[in-house]
Design an enzyme around this catalytic site. Structure first.
Site, PDB file in Angstrom:
ATOM      1  N   ASP A 484       3.206   3.109   1.459  1.00 56.08           N
ATOM      2  CA  ASP A 484       3.609   2.565   0.162  1.00 56.08           C
ATOM      3  C   ASP A 484       2.511   2.714  -0.884  1.00 56.08           C
ATOM      4  O   ASP A 484       2.804   2.873  -2.073  1.00 56.08           O
ATOM      5  CB  ASP A 484       4.092   1.118   0.273  1.00 56.08           C
ATOM      6  CG  ASP A 484       3.114   0.189   0.954  1.00 56.08           C
ATOM      7  OD1 ASP A 484       2.080   0.666   1.448  1.00 56.08           O
ATOM      8  OD2 ASP A 484       3.391  -1.024   1.012  1.00 56.08           O
ATOM      9  N   CYS A 485       1.255   2.704  -0.470  1.00 56.39           N
ATOM     10  CA  CYS A 485       0.179   2.982  -1.423  1.00 56.39           C
ATOM     11  C   CYS A 485       0.240   4.438  -1.881  1.00 56.39           C
ATOM     12  O   CYS A 485      -0.056   4.752  -3.040  1.00 56.39           O
ATOM     13  CB  CYS A 485      -1.175   2.675  -0.793  1.00 56.39           C
ATOM     14  SG  CYS A 485      -1.427   0.910  -0.485  1.00 56.39           S
TER      15      CYS A 485
END
Length: 761
Positions: A484-485
């Site tokens: 997700d980063c």
């Protein structure tokens, strides 16, 4: 006075960096820093937290904010606005609220382009670090008097009324948190009846009233054995021979979740060595204080499965206990005797090789705080004067954070995550003149933080996945890819690439964007969900072997709703700008991701959020993913169900507020008293606007926007309320920047989608 330093290597010969320490956050104590008035301001913040510590458990993270506001001579010049009862919200008032928030965010931006912030919460971070430094003889050199004072402040600040400590700052008292905190106080110099407000006496009473330290869960038993106040014979086996298992076995290291694998890696080394720290007079005294019977009378063998009921969230299945008993009775006696001890020696060498590999590839930060301490201790055991241990010591400041509630240990930092969601929130405001300076700095930080290489050497043989093109949770030096980063980092760079470079800086090289896409695609599972660190796919039955009593789903990697949703948003945007790169794979990703979201929706219409609290968080991100692929309220039943869930859980005050207990109990639970938080309200607003709620009935959005606007404080900040971050079903993380970022994002989308811009603006 304490001062935060940014991107500073400190000229330490044992430190090295891949990008000149961009994103590094370190605290130093300067006795000459600050005026008497500024020091008094800090003391007032500490006193305010202390007086309200049982009402609002997380800190407001105010010390660095005070520092930055002073250094930048920030003063909020835009008048505060309020929405009165029955008053219609105007475009101008929302704009004023947003601009006030943006101006504060500009003042809080570090010189390297990120927003510093605490990322902590569990009661098993700083306490084991103190134990490790005590064992190695470096406690006073790493933590001088002012540091020790602040660690004690932190421990006192989060003691529950009954004298114990929880698994995290919001939790009920448990044996694990209480024992570690009691030992921490004693190692830092408090007497058995010392500590603020009788902290040690109250803690020891809690421990003894609940069966004594013998009732610690497995991790507690390991740490007590390492210190010398418990016997290894009273622990379930952690055989390092596991690291010799071939990859085709279902229980090999490569099949495990990265965090689980890398925590049990040094733990198994220390177990295999039967490592015990120096038996000092204080250690001998602790043996007397922690148990209800004389230490030498304890039947250690029969205590292996003993655990206080307060600590148990995931009870061991019978099959698991039988496995531990088999290893304990049959295997361990053989592996400690000739000729099988040769296998133990080989296993220890292999385990240590993996420890060094992980240390080097993370610049001695390691994947996270729990592993960091254990790896550092293993390196000290190998060579107390060695370079590896000294490199570990040099990276301790990366983990230390100071706030008004004292000094704590971070997970490892949320620099990239906070910067990326912050930039997206700013872009949503469309306040180009106000945000341009922030965008340029933030863009440079995100570009400089992308991981440029895979792990070194034959990384697959070391159970590592590709990382080139990814973003980490914290900074480039950390090195550990996170889906997700990576998705939000990619989204930021794609959005900024469409804007004038004189405003936001030069766009990222398209090849680096494609590298990020390659990482994202590699992490999708057959069920369509996106895993976090490494590809999922191991057998779910392995979770039966979870040895940790207080968290769940830790043995293998899993897919996550929020990772999947952000992945969909990123790849839709990427496909629009780069339609020819891996076109079929991107299309397949989006189709399968939508299927995953449909299949994981709860009966009430919500989605479970793993990394935030909880159903509000997961539902917001799932709706974002579905909206990205042009699913609507009209053509998607999942969206209709989700909207009903969000509208049903809206409070009378117009906001949303979800209890952390939702995570553990896996059912939506509102906050006590049906209170709302600005963060939950922002998530719910954003989710509803993904569904185009404004076209059906804008009233719920008006009510929520009113709550956010009226919650804004005089300087443009928002109040710190309940904790909103979570992990592994039963533990919490504190993200103080959420109150600034998501509120701005929600109001920006509200202004753009719900309100009409007045003519002439």
């Amino acid at each position: 006075m304490w001062r935060l330093k940014i991107a500073d290597g400190g000229n330490n010969p044992y430190l090295y960096s891949t990008n000149n320490f961009i994103g590094r956050q370190t605290w130093e104590f300067d006795p000459n820093y600050g005026t008497p008035e500024e020091r008094d301001e800090v003391e007032q913040a500490r006193l305010h937290f202390w007086n309200h510590r049982h009402e609002i458990k997380p800190s407001g993270d105010t010390l660095w904010r005070m520092q930055f506001i002073r250094e930048k001579k920030f003063k909020q010049t835009i008048p505060q606005v309020k929405i009165e009862d029955d008053e219609e919200i105007s475009y101008d008032k929302v704009t004023a609220t947003m601009r006030r928030s943006v101006h504060l965010l500009e003042a809080l931006l570090a010189d390297d382009g990120h927003w510093p912030a605490e990322n902590s919460g569990p009661s098993f971070f700083i306490q084991p670090l103190v134990m490790c430094l005590y064992i190695t003889g470096h406690l006073n050199s790493v933590f001088p008097a002012e540091h020790r004072k602040e660690i004690l402040r932190y421990v006192y600040s989060h003691q529950n009324k009954d004298g114990g400590w929880g698994l995290h700052m919001e939790g009920h008292s448990i044996m694990f948190g209480t024992t570690l905190s009691y030992i921490c106080m004693r190692l830092l110099g408090e007497g058995p009846d010392g500590g603020l407000n009788g902290a040690c006496t109250r803690a020891r009473k809690w421990i003894l009233d609940h069966g004594g330290a013998i009732a610690n869960p497995s991790w507690g038993k390991v740490w007590l054995s390492i210190l010398g106040v418990h016997e290894w014979v009273g622990c379930n086996p952690l055989p390092p021979e596991f690291w010799l298992f071939p990859s085709f076995l279902p229980m090999s290291p490569g099949k495990m979740w990265s965090y689980c694998r890398l925590v049990f890696m040094p733990m198994s080394y220390l177990y295999g060595r039967r490592f015990v720290g120096p038996i000092t007079p204080l250690v001998l005294q602790l043996r007397k204080e922690l148990y209800a019977q004389p230490y030498n009378d304890i039947k250690w063998k029969s205590s292996r499965h003993v655990c206080a009921k307060e600590d148990i969230y995931y009870p061991h299945p019978l099959l698991q206990d039988l496995m531990w008993d088999s290893l304990y009775i049959l295997t361990e006696p053989l592996l400690t005797r000739w000729p099988f001890n040769k296998l133990r020696k080989k296993a220890l060498a292999t385990t240590m090789r993996h420890i060094h590999y992980e240390d080097e590839n993370s610049r001695y930060i390691t994947i996270g705080s729990v592993e960091k301490i254990l790896c550092m201790l293993a390196c000290w055991d190998e060579d107390p004067n060695g370079v590896c241990f000294k490199k570990h010591l040099a990276r301790i400041p990366d983990y230390i954070w100071v706030a008004e509630d004292g000094m704590k240990m971070q997970t490892f930092g949320s620099q990239v995550w906070d910067a990326s969601i912050g930039i997206q929130a700013l872009l949503a405001t469309e306040l180009t003149h106000d945000i341009a300076p922030i965008l340029k700095k933030g863009h440079e930080f995100i570009k400089a933080s992308q991981v440029r290489d895979n792990p070194s050497g034959d990384f697959k043989s070391m159970y590592r996945h590709i990382s080139k093109g990814s973003w980490t949770f914290s900074d480039q030096d950390h090195g550990w890819q996170l889906s997700d980063c990576t998705t939000i980092g990619l989204t930021c760079c794609l959005l900024l690439s469409t804007m004038p470079p004189e405003t936001v800086g030069e766009k990222m090289d398209p090849e680096q964007l494609k590298d990020a896409v390659n990482v994202i695609l590699s992490l999708q599972s057959e069920n369509g969900g996106l895993a976090a660190w490494e590809p999922a796919g191991s057998s779910n039955w392995l979770e039966m072997l979870n040895p940790i009593e207080f968290i769940e789903d830790i043995v293998i990697e899993h897919e996550y709703v929020e990772c999947t949703g952000t992945g969909m948003e990123a790849l839709v945007l990427f496909k629009k700008l780069y339609p020819k790169h891996r076109t079929k794979e991107v299309e397949s990703f989006l189709t399968n991701a939508a299927r995953y979201l449909d299949n994981t929706q709860m009966p009430d219409g919500s989605w479970y959020g793993e990394w935030g609290i909880c159903f509000t968080y997961g539902t917001y991100y799932a709706l974002g993913g579905l909206a990205a692929i042009e699913k609507t309220y009209e053509n998607c039943q999942s969206i209709r169900k989700a909207v009903r869930f969000l509208l049903k859980t809206q409070g009378e005050d117009g906001g949303w507020g979800e209890s952390y207990r939702s995570c553990a109990e896996k059912i939506y639970i509102p906050l006590d008293g049906n209170r709302s938080t600005v963060v939950h309200t922002a998530w719910a607003m954003l989710g509803l606007m993904h569904s185009k709620q404004e076209e059906r009935d804008p009233i719920p959005l008006h009510r929520a926007a009113k709550l956010l606007i009226n919650s804004q404080m005089e300087n443009g900040d928002f109040p710190q309320q309940d904790t909103t971050g979570a992990f592994k079903k039963n533990c919490l993380l504190h993200y103080p920047m959420y109150r600034n970022i998501y509120t701005l994002w929600a109001l920006a989308q509200y202004r753009k989608k719900v309100l009409r811009q007045p003519t002439g603006i």
